[in-house]
Design a protein around this motif. Structure first.
Motif, PDB file in Angstrom:
ATOM      1  N   HIS A   1       0.836  -1.195   0.000  1.00  0.00           N
ATOM      2  CA  HIS A   1       0.000   0.000   0.000  1.00  0.00           C
ATOM      3  C   HIS A   1       0.875   1.252   0.000  1.00  0.00           C
ATOM      4  O   HIS A   1       1.614   1.509   0.948  1.00  0.00           O
ATOM      5  CB  HIS A   1      -0.943   0.033   1.211  1.00  0.00           C
ATOM      6  CG  HIS A   1      -1.774   1.278   1.250  1.00  0.00           C
ATOM      7  ND1 HIS A   1      -3.057   1.335   0.731  1.00  0.00           N
ATOM      8  CD2 HIS A   1      -1.478   2.533   1.680  1.00  0.00           C
ATOM      9  CE1 HIS A   1      -3.503   2.571   0.858  1.00  0.00           C
ATOM     10  NE2 HIS A   1      -2.577   3.321   1.439  1.00  0.00           N
ATOM     11  N   ILE A   2       0.755   2.018  -1.080  1.00  0.00           N
ATOM     12  CA  ILE A   2       1.406   3.329  -1.182  1.00  0.00           C
ATOM     13  C   ILE A   2       0.293   4.280  -1.604  1.00  0.00           C
ATOM     14  O   ILE A   2      -0.367   4.039  -2.624  1.00  0.00           O
ATOM     15  CB  ILE A   2       2.543   3.313  -2.233  1.00  0.00           C
ATOM     16  CG1 ILE A   2       3.624   2.275  -1.882  1.00  0.00           C
ATOM     17  CG2 ILE A   2       3.160   4.708  -2.378  1.00  0.00           C
ATOM     18  CD1 ILE A   2       4.667   2.053  -2.969  1.00  0.00           C
ATOM     19  N   GLY A   3       0.058   5.322  -0.820  1.00  0.00           N
ATOM     20  CA  GLY A   3      -1.109   6.173  -1.047  1.00  0.00           C
ATOM     21  C   GLY A   3      -1.086   6.928  -2.368  1.00  0.00           C
ATOM     22  O   GLY A   3      -2.040   6.870  -3.157  1.00  0.00           O
ATOM     23  N   THR A   4      -0.010   7.676  -2.581  1.00  0.00           N
ATOM     24  CA  THR A   4       0.116   8.436  -3.828  1.00  0.00           C
ATOM     25  C   THR A   4       1.574   8.374  -4.287  1.00  0.00           C
ATOM     26  O   THR A   4       2.460   7.952  -3.537  1.00  0.00           O
ATOM     27  CB  THR A   4      -0.253   9.938  -3.664  1.00  0.00           C
ATOM     28  OG1 THR A   4       0.858  10.641  -3.101  1.00  0.00           O
ATOM     29  CG2 THR A   4      -1.489  10.141  -2.810  1.00  0.00           C
ATOM     30  N   LEU A   5       1.804   8.851  -5.498  1.00  0.00           N
ATOM     31  CA  LEU A   5       3.186   8.888  -6.006  1.00  0.00           C
ATOM     32  C   LEU A   5       4.063   9.745  -5.101  1.00  0.00           C
ATOM     33  O   LEU A   5       5.275   9.541  -5.037  1.00  0.00           O
ATOM     34  CB  LEU A   5       3.219   9.429  -7.430  1.00  0.00           C
ATOM     35  CG  LEU A   5       2.584   8.539  -8.517  1.00  0.00           C
ATOM     36  CD1 LEU A   5       2.697   9.209  -9.872  1.00  0.00           C
ATOM     37  CD2 LEU A   5       3.233   7.166  -8.549  1.00  0.00           C
ATOM     38  N   ASN A   6       3.458  10.709  -4.408  1.00  0.00           N
ATOM     39  CA  ASN A   6       4.232  11.564  -3.500  1.00  0.00           C
ATOM     40  C   ASN A   6       4.845  10.782  -2.334  1.00  0.00           C
ATOM     41  O   ASN A   6       5.784  11.252  -1.699  1.00  0.00           O
ATOM     42  CB  ASN A   6       3.348  12.677  -2.920  1.00  0.00           C
ATOM     43  CG  ASN A   6       2.947  13.685  -3.971  1.00  0.00           C
ATOM     44  OD1 ASN A   6       3.638  13.855  -4.971  1.00  0.00           O
ATOM     45  ND2 ASN A   6       1.825  14.362  -3.756  1.00  0.00           N
TER      46      ASN A   6
ATOM     47  N   ILE B   1      -8.702   6.731  -5.998  1.00  0.00           N
ATOM     48  CA  ILE B   1      -8.358   5.640  -5.071  1.00  0.00           C
ATOM     49  C   ILE B   1      -6.921   5.884  -4.620  1.00  0.00           C
ATOM     50  O   ILE B   1      -6.001   5.907  -5.443  1.00  0.00           O
ATOM     51  CB  ILE B   1      -8.453   4.258  -5.755  1.00  0.00           C
ATOM     52  CG1 ILE B   1      -9.808   4.064  -6.449  1.00  0.00           C
ATOM     53  CG2 ILE B   1      -8.169   3.142  -4.736  1.00  0.00           C
ATOM     54  CD1 ILE B   1     -10.979   3.807  -5.568  1.00  0.00           C
ATOM     55  N   PHE B   2      -6.761   6.014  -3.307  1.00  0.00           N
ATOM     56  CA  PHE B   2      -5.456   6.428  -2.787  1.00  0.00           C
ATOM     57  C   PHE B   2      -4.602   5.217  -2.378  1.00  0.00           C
ATOM     58  O   PHE B   2      -4.217   5.049  -1.220  1.00  0.00           O
ATOM     59  CB  PHE B   2      -5.654   7.485  -1.694  1.00  0.00           C
ATOM     60  CG  PHE B   2      -6.107   8.778  -2.326  1.00  0.00           C
ATOM     61  CD1 PHE B   2      -5.189   9.723  -2.757  1.00  0.00           C
ATOM     62  CD2 PHE B   2      -7.458   9.000  -2.593  1.00  0.00           C
ATOM     63  CE1 PHE B   2      -5.592  10.884  -3.407  1.00  0.00           C
ATOM     64  CE2 PHE B   2      -7.874  10.153  -3.247  1.00  0.00           C
ATOM     65  CZ  PHE B   2      -6.939  11.091  -3.663  1.00  0.00           C
ATOM     66  N   HIS B   3      -4.348   4.419  -3.396  1.00  0.00           N
ATOM     67  CA  HIS B   3      -3.410   3.285  -3.370  1.00  0.00           C
ATOM     68  C   HIS B   3      -2.908   3.265  -4.806  1.00  0.00           C
ATOM     69  O   HIS B   3      -3.710   3.042  -5.730  1.00  0.00           O
ATOM     70  CB  HIS B   3      -4.160   1.993  -2.998  1.00  0.00           C
ATOM     71  CG  HIS B   3      -3.336   0.737  -2.985  1.00  0.00           C
ATOM     72  ND1 HIS B   3      -3.451  -0.222  -2.005  1.00  0.00           N
ATOM     73  CD2 HIS B   3      -2.402   0.267  -3.851  1.00  0.00           C
ATOM     74  CE1 HIS B   3      -2.613  -1.235  -2.267  1.00  0.00           C
ATOM     75  NE2 HIS B   3      -1.966  -0.951  -3.393  1.00  0.00           N
TER      76      HIS B   3
END
Ligand code: 5GP
Ligand code: ZN
Length: 113
Positions: free
Chosen positions: A45-50, A95-97
């Motif tokens: 799980h990584i929320g965003t590219l940031n 979707i924040f993954h």
């Protein structure tokens, strides 16, 4: 509440899975915007590219290699396809993954909308 794509990864929510291994899962988008519209999603799980860290470099490469392999499998390698990573609301991320869109089977315009 866990994120939607983590729930799909755990098979708590069904999806039309086309590929799965220890690193990624790929499934059909529920609202396709092209004849071929797959999402390549990392198991991590990584929320965003940031939120990407240097140690995720291999993972990002793996996602792109998976997209290349699926494009070949879906017979869109030669005609062309588009890979999209949306980051945050301004780019349309809902979707924040993190997930890589593989789009193909039609002509795409540039610049994108
Ligand atoms: P984003 O807009 O965040 O870049 O992309 C999210 C994508 O996930 C959208 O294209 C949307 O249609 C897709 N999506 C949202 N909910 C579901 C779902 O429950 N199942 C599947 N397969 N795709 C979903
Ligand atoms: Zn998640």
């Amino acid at each position: 509440m866990e994120c939607l794509f983590c729930q799909i990864l755990k098979e708590e929510i069904p999806a039309k899975v086309v590929y799965r291994d220890d690193v990624v899962i790929a499934f059909e988008d529920i609202h396709p915007i092209a004849p071929i519209h797959l999402l390549i999603v990392p198991q991590k799980h990584i929320g965003t590219l940031n939120n990407l860290m240097p140690e995720d470099n291999e993972l990002i490469g793996y996602m792109i290699q998976t997209a290349k392999m699926l494009a070949l499998e879906k017979n869109i390698s030669e005609e062309g396809y588009r890979l999209v990573l949306n980051c945050n609301a301004g780019a349309g991320q809902t979707i924040f993954h993190i997930h890589l869109h593989l789009l193909g089977g039609r002509q795409f315009s540039w610049p994108p909308g």
